[in-house]
Design a protein around this motif. Structure first.
Motif, PDB file in Angstrom:
ATOM      1  N   ALA A 119     -12.870  -9.297  19.471  1.00 47.73           N
ATOM      2  CA  ALA A 119     -11.573  -9.934  19.263  1.00 47.73           C
ATOM      3  C   ALA A 119     -10.782  -9.157  18.212  1.00 47.73           C
ATOM      4  O   ALA A 119     -11.343  -8.568  17.302  1.00 47.73           O
ATOM      5  N   GLN A 120      -9.468  -9.167  18.397  1.00 49.56           N
ATOM      6  CA  GLN A 120      -8.627  -8.448  17.457  1.00 49.56           C
ATOM      7  C   GLN A 120      -8.425  -9.273  16.193  1.00 49.56           C
ATOM      8  O   GLN A 120      -8.377 -10.501  16.240  1.00 49.56           O
ATOM      9  N   THR A 121      -8.294  -8.577  15.085  1.00 49.53           N
ATOM     10  CA  THR A 121      -7.970  -9.248  13.822  1.00 49.53           C
ATOM     11  C   THR A 121      -6.815  -8.527  13.166  1.00 49.53           C
ATOM     12  O   THR A 121      -6.632  -7.316  13.345  1.00 49.53           O
ATOM     13  N   VAL A 122      -6.027  -9.276  12.434  1.00 49.53           N
ATOM     14  CA  VAL A 122      -4.880  -8.741  11.712  1.00 49.53           C
ATOM     15  C   VAL A 122      -5.007  -9.162  10.253  1.00 49.53           C
ATOM     16  O   VAL A 122      -5.216 -10.346   9.969  1.00 49.53           O
ATOM     17  N   THR A 123      -4.874  -8.201   9.362  1.00 54.02           N
ATOM     18  CA  THR A 123      -5.060  -8.474   7.936  1.00 54.02           C
ATOM     19  C   THR A 123      -3.817  -8.094   7.151  1.00 54.02           C
ATOM     20  O   THR A 123      -3.314  -6.972   7.254  1.00 54.02           O
ATOM     21  N   GLN A 124      -3.332  -9.034   6.380  1.00 60.65           N
ATOM     22  CA  GLN A 124      -2.254  -8.767   5.438  1.00 60.65           C
ATOM     23  C   GLN A 124      -2.825  -9.027   4.054  1.00 60.65           C
ATOM     24  O   GLN A 124      -3.121 -10.166   3.702  1.00 60.65           O
ATOM     25  N   SER A 125      -2.985  -7.981   3.296  1.00 58.95           N
ATOM     26  CA  SER A 125      -3.730  -8.072   2.033  1.00 58.95           C
ATOM     27  C   SER A 125      -2.865  -8.493   0.846  1.00 58.95           C
ATOM     28  O   SER A 125      -3.371  -8.699  -0.251  1.00 58.95           O
ATOM     29  N   GLN A 126      -1.553  -8.615   1.076  1.00 55.79           N
ATOM     30  CA  GLN A 126      -0.640  -8.984  -0.016  1.00 55.79           C
ATOM     31  C   GLN A 126      -0.113 -10.394   0.232  1.00 55.79           C
ATOM     32  O   GLN A 126       0.826 -10.569   0.987  1.00 55.79           O
ATOM     33  N   PRO A 127      -0.681 -11.409  -0.388  1.00 53.60           N
ATOM     34  CA  PRO A 127      -0.177 -12.766  -0.154  1.00 53.60           C
ATOM     35  C   PRO A 127       1.265 -12.944  -0.658  1.00 53.60           C
ATOM     36  O   PRO A 127       2.023 -13.712  -0.077  1.00 53.60           O
ATOM     37  N   GLU A 128       1.613 -12.225  -1.712  1.00 54.81           N
ATOM     38  CA  GLU A 128       2.951 -12.353  -2.292  1.00 54.81           C
ATOM     39  C   GLU A 128       3.460 -10.982  -2.722  1.00 54.81           C
ATOM     40  O   GLU A 128       2.689 -10.148  -3.201  1.00 54.81           O
ATOM     41  N   MET A 129       4.756 -10.792  -2.532  1.00 57.82           N
ATOM     42  CA  MET A 129       5.420  -9.578  -3.008  1.00 57.82           C
ATOM     43  C   MET A 129       6.797  -9.994  -3.539  1.00 57.82           C
ATOM     44  O   MET A 129       7.355 -10.993  -3.084  1.00 57.82           O
ATOM     45  N   SER A 130       7.314  -9.194  -4.456  1.00 56.18           N
ATOM     46  CA  SER A 130       8.689  -9.431  -4.904  1.00 56.18           C
ATOM     47  C   SER A 130       9.414  -8.095  -4.972  1.00 56.18           C
ATOM     48  O   SER A 130       8.799  -7.033  -5.126  1.00 56.18           O
ATOM     49  N   VAL A 131      10.719  -8.185  -4.827  1.00 54.95           N
ATOM     50  CA  VAL A 131      11.560  -6.983  -4.860  1.00 54.95           C
ATOM     51  C   VAL A 131      12.892  -7.342  -5.480  1.00 54.95           C
ATOM     52  O   VAL A 131      13.385  -8.480  -5.326  1.00 54.95           O
ATOM     53  N   GLN A 132      13.464  -6.396  -6.159  1.00 57.76           N
ATOM     54  CA  GLN A 132      14.796  -6.587  -6.734  1.00 57.76           C
ATOM     55  C   GLN A 132      15.818  -6.387  -5.610  1.00 57.76           C
ATOM     56  O   GLN A 132      15.651  -5.525  -4.739  1.00 57.76           O
ATOM     57  N   GLU A 133      16.855  -7.200  -5.656  1.00 51.19           N
ATOM     58  CA  GLU A 133      17.949  -7.050  -4.701  1.00 51.19           C
ATOM     59  C   GLU A 133      18.408  -5.595  -4.679  1.00 51.19           C
ATOM     60  O   GLU A 133      18.525  -4.958  -5.736  1.00 51.19           O
ATOM     61  N   ALA A 134      18.658  -5.079  -3.454  1.00 47.91           N
ATOM     62  CA  ALA A 134      19.124  -3.711  -3.196  1.00 47.91           C
ATOM     63  C   ALA A 134      18.009  -2.666  -3.253  1.00 47.91           C
ATOM     64  O   ALA A 134      18.241  -1.510  -2.892  1.00 47.91           O
ATOM     65  N   GLU A 135      16.825  -3.074  -3.677  1.00 47.96           N
ATOM     66  CA  GLU A 135      15.712  -2.137  -3.725  1.00 47.96           C
ATOM     67  C   GLU A 135      14.955  -2.155  -2.389  1.00 47.96           C
ATOM     68  O   GLU A 135      15.252  -2.931  -1.470  1.00 47.96           O
ATOM     69  N   THR A 136      13.943  -1.292  -2.315  1.00 44.63           N
ATOM     70  CA  THR A 136      13.118  -1.163  -1.104  1.00 44.63           C
ATOM     71  C   THR A 136      11.731  -1.727  -1.352  1.00 44.63           C
ATOM     72  O   THR A 136      11.178  -1.571  -2.449  1.00 44.63           O
ATOM     73  N   VAL A 137      11.205  -2.387  -0.345  1.00 39.22           N
ATOM     74  CA  VAL A 137       9.857  -2.953  -0.460  1.00 39.22           C
ATOM     75  C   VAL A 137       9.086  -2.654   0.826  1.00 39.22           C
ATOM     76  O   VAL A 137       9.673  -2.575   1.907  1.00 39.22           O
ATOM     77  N   THR A 138       7.786  -2.468   0.678  1.00 40.82           N
ATOM     78  CA  THR A 138       6.924  -2.217   1.828  1.00 40.82           C
ATOM     79  C   THR A 138       5.821  -3.256   1.894  1.00 40.82           C
ATOM     80  O   THR A 138       5.101  -3.479   0.907  1.00 40.82           O
ATOM     81  N   LEU A 139       5.709  -3.897   3.048  1.00 43.59           N
ATOM     82  CA  LEU A 139       4.668  -4.899   3.276  1.00 43.59           C
ATOM     83  C   LEU A 139       3.576  -4.273   4.144  1.00 43.59           C
ATOM     84  O   LEU A 139       3.876  -3.626   5.151  1.00 43.59           O
ATOM     85  N   SER A 140       2.332  -4.512   3.776  1.00 47.72           N
ATOM     86  CA  SER A 140       1.211  -3.863   4.458  1.00 47.72           C
ATOM     87  C   SER A 140       0.584  -4.744   5.528  1.00 47.72           C
ATOM     88  O   SER A 140       0.570  -5.978   5.410  1.00 47.72           O
ATOM     89  N   CYS A 141       0.054  -4.093   6.535  1.00 45.92           N
ATOM     90  CA  CYS A 141      -0.668  -4.791   7.598  1.00 45.92           C
ATOM     91  C   CYS A 141      -1.684  -3.819   8.187  1.00 45.92           C
ATOM     92  O   CYS A 141      -1.347  -2.667   8.469  1.00 45.92           O
ATOM     93  N   THR A 142      -2.887  -4.272   8.346  1.00 46.10           N
ATOM     94  CA  THR A 142      -3.886  -3.495   9.085  1.00 46.10           C
ATOM     95  C   THR A 142      -4.454  -4.378  10.181  1.00 46.10           C
ATOM     96  O   THR A 142      -4.389  -5.609  10.104  1.00 46.10           O
ATOM     97  N   TYR A 143      -4.994  -3.760  11.186  1.00 46.06           N
ATOM     98  CA  TYR A 143      -5.525  -4.517  12.312  1.00 46.06           C
ATOM     99  C   TYR A 143      -6.766  -3.828  12.831  1.00 46.06           C
ATOM    100  O   TYR A 143      -7.021  -2.658  12.528  1.00 46.06           O
ATOM    101  N   ASP A 144      -7.522  -4.566  13.578  1.00 43.86           N
ATOM    102  CA  ASP A 144      -8.748  -4.028  14.143  1.00 43.86           C
ATOM    103  C   ASP A 144      -8.729  -4.271  15.643  1.00 43.86           C
ATOM    104  O   ASP A 144      -8.535  -5.408  16.088  1.00 43.86           O
TER     105      ASP A 144
END
Lengths: 116, 112
Positions: A1-26
């Motif tokens: 069975a496939q699994t999807v993992t998001q290791s960052q429960p929370e992230m914050s970013v300043q307005e106008a800045e760039t943010v990257t959210l992570s995801c890995t899968y199997d």
């Protein structure tokens, strides 16, 4: 069975800045779809972006782009020029192309806060 | 832009009662789905429906659950005898070709 993992429960970013959210899968499959969904406080699920695994080119939708690394089974979401309206829970999801199990499999989500 | 519509937005019921959650998918879509999200947990697949029959269902979708497309426009999820653990947000989704799912705003079901 496939699994999807998001290791960052929370992230914050300043307005106008760039943010990257992570995801890995199997998965053992070679062809599949990957998605990012946004869930604002209203709890509606809104499709942000989709990537087809057979495409090498990373998908882009305006300020949203992905970094799809098939060999590493990684699918990160980059949000550029972050806006207050981007604040939401973001879910990564996987779907098979073929076979009987074609439902979406979701990760546990990353809560994004945008700071003014 | 066409939307998937779900009614009601909130439903409160007593344990053991039957509930029907209603959805109007986007009109030219052929694939229909129910997902649920227990508060603070992952979104989970329940069932998919195509060509007037269930095409896939998860282990959550036991005999207490049923789906129906009674009139060609509505798509309903029935829970025959609700349990406390059925309390969740239930999302309906539809798709033209399974490549892109469009979700409704959800029905928050509270079982007391």
């Amino acid at each position: 069975a496939q699994t999807v993992t998001q290791s960052q429960p929370e992230m914050s970013v300043q307005e106008a800045e760039t943010v990257t959210l992570s995801c890995t899968y199997d998965t053992s499959e070679s062809d599949y779809y990957l998605f990012w969904y946004k869930q604002p406080p209203s709890r509606q699920m809104i499709l942000v972006i989709r990537q087809e695994a057979y495409k090498q080119q990373n998908a882009t939708e305006n300020r949203f782009s992905v970094n799809f690394q098939k060999a590493a089974k990684s699918f990160s979401l980059k949000i550029s020029d972050s806006q207050l309206g981007d604040a939401a829970m973001y879910f990564c999801a996987y779907r098979s192309v073929s076979g009987s199990a074609r439902q979406l499999t979701f990760g546990s989500g990353t809560q994004l806060t945008v700071l003014p | 832009e066409p939307e998937v519509t779900q009614t009601p937005s909130h439903q409160v019921t007593q344990m053991g009662q039957e509930v029907i959650l209603r959805c109007v998918p986007i009109s030219n879509h052929l694939y229909f789905y129910w997902y649920r999200q227990i508060l603070g947990q992952k979104v989970e697949f329940l069932v998919s429906f195509y060509n007037n029959e269930i095409s896939e269902k998860s282990e959550i979708f036991d005999d207490q659950f049923s789906v129906e497309r009674p009139d060609g426009s509505n798509f309903t999820l029935k829970i025959r005898s609700t349990k406390l653990e059925d309390s969740a947000m239930y999302f309906c989704a539809s798709s033209v070709n399974e490549k892109k799912l469009f979700f409704g705003s959800g029905t928050q079901l509270s079982v007391l």
